[in-house]
Design a protein around this motif. Structure first.
Motif, PDB file in Angstrom:
ATOM      1  N   PHE A 131       0.807  -1.220   0.000  1.00 34.73           N
ATOM      2  CA  PHE A 131       0.000   0.000   0.000  1.00 34.73           C
ATOM      3  C   PHE A 131       0.839   1.268   0.000  1.00 34.73           C
ATOM      4  O   PHE A 131       0.282   2.369  -0.106  1.00 34.73           O
ATOM      5  N   PHE A 132       2.162   1.157   0.129  1.00 35.15           N
ATOM      6  CA  PHE A 132       3.001   2.340   0.288  1.00 35.15           C
ATOM      7  C   PHE A 132       4.123   2.376  -0.743  1.00 35.15           C
ATOM      8  O   PHE A 132       4.833   1.399  -0.937  1.00 35.15           O
ATOM      9  N   ASP A 133       4.265   3.536  -1.363  1.00 34.20           N
ATOM     10  CA  ASP A 133       5.379   3.730  -2.290  1.00 34.20           C
ATOM     11  C   ASP A 133       6.680   3.950  -1.531  1.00 34.20           C
ATOM     12  O   ASP A 133       7.746   3.534  -1.983  1.00 34.20           O
ATOM     13  N   VAL A 134       6.608   4.634  -0.391  1.00 33.20           N
ATOM     14  CA  VAL A 134       7.781   4.850   0.459  1.00 33.20           C
ATOM     15  C   VAL A 134       7.360   4.747   1.916  1.00 33.20           C
ATOM     16  O   VAL A 134       6.185   4.934   2.256  1.00 33.20           O
ATOM     17  N   THR A 135       8.326   4.438   2.794  1.00 35.28           N
ATOM     18  CA  THR A 135       8.083   4.464   4.228  1.00 35.28           C
ATOM     19  C   THR A 135       9.217   5.244   4.896  1.00 35.28           C
ATOM     20  O   THR A 135      10.382   5.079   4.537  1.00 35.28           O
ATOM     21  N   VAL A 136       8.847   6.086   5.851  1.00 34.68           N
ATOM     22  CA  VAL A 136       9.815   6.880   6.613  1.00 34.68           C
ATOM     23  C   VAL A 136       9.601   6.552   8.084  1.00 34.68           C
ATOM     24  O   VAL A 136       8.495   6.748   8.612  1.00 34.68           O
ATOM     25  N   CYS A 137      10.663   6.073   8.757  1.00 34.00           N
ATOM     26  CA  CYS A 137      10.551   5.625  10.142  1.00 34.00           C
ATOM     27  C   CYS A 137      11.286   6.569  11.091  1.00 34.00           C
ATOM     28  O   CYS A 137      12.094   7.400  10.670  1.00 34.00           O
ATOM     29  N   GLY A 138      11.009   6.413  12.374  1.00 34.90           N
ATOM     30  CA  GLY A 138      11.525   7.332  13.368  1.00 34.90           C
ATOM     31  C   GLY A 138      13.025   7.371  13.493  1.00 34.90           C
ATOM     32  O   GLY A 138      13.588   8.374  13.944  1.00 34.90           O
TER      33      GLY A 138
END
Length: 220
Positions: A131-138
């Motif tokens: 569902f996500f093109d990119v993910t940015v984590c903490g």
């Protein structure tokens, strides 16, 4: 119809009701440290990252901010939370349907979370990486975590879109501040704590019935 350039989703409390899981692991850590976490400090932790959470924990329990002890606390909290994540994570109402609708409409998406990468990967087993093109984590924003704008700015950069043309979906005051500071319009669905109204934020009781057309209307 106006369409968002991208939809940027928070995770904990927004897509999945994982704050209840964090309640358990944070309480377990507080007990391990010899105290009980106050409800007020627990509320302030919602939407925060691991380092800030640990500082709040130690301060609330009246403990010295010892770097080694806090690092050990981070490791314990991550391990305990991962154990609980593996037991399954419940969806927030309407979240799964909205993810599918945005993906089917071809609108770019990002997951923007204060949770660290290792735990996010476990959660994505439930949510669905597709569902996500990119993910940015903490742990991927050089310490510039929510409520600073960098997590949302980084997601927009990775997608090649203008943050001002994006809709962020959030549940917490911390995350909402970050998205607004980045220039996004924010659809806020509070989970465990109230979020005040303000500029470029629209409050709603749930994600049930939300679709791409509604998200686009927020930009106008």
């Amino acid at each position: 119809m106006t369409r968002p350039a991208a939809v940027l989703f928070d995770m904990d409390g927004t897509l999945i009701d994982s704050e209840k899981v964090w309640d358990v692991s944070l309480a377990d850590l507080a007990t391990r440290l010899g105290g009980v976490l106050s409800p007020r400090t627990r509320d302030l932790m919602i939407g925060s990252n691991m380092d800030n959470t640990m500082r709040m924990m130690f301060t609330d329990l009246g403990l010295e901010l010892d770097v080694c002890a806090m690092e050990e606390g981070c490791r314990y909290l991550a391990k305990r939370t991962e154990e609980l994540f593996h037991e399954g994570l419940p969806w927030r109402p309407g979240a799964a349907e909205l993810l599918r609708a945005v993906r089917e409409a071809g609108v770019p998406t990002a997951l923007v979370t204060s949770t660290e990468r290792a735990l996010t990967e476990v959660a994505l087993d439930t949510i669905g990486r597709e569902f996500f093109d990119v993910t940015v984590c903490g742990d991927e924003v050089d310490g510039l975590n929510k409520p600073l704008p960098e997590p949302y700015l980084k997601a927009a950069r990775l997608l090649g879109v203008d943050p001002a043309a994006c809709v962020a979906v959030e549940d917490s005051p911390t995350g909402t501040k970050a998205a607004v500071a980045a220039g996004c319009t924010v659809l806020v669905v509070p989970c465990d704590v109230d979020v005040p109204g303000g500029e470029r934020r629209v409050l709603r009781e749930s994600l049930v019935g939300v679709d791409v057309a509604l998200l686009g209307s927020l930009l106008s």
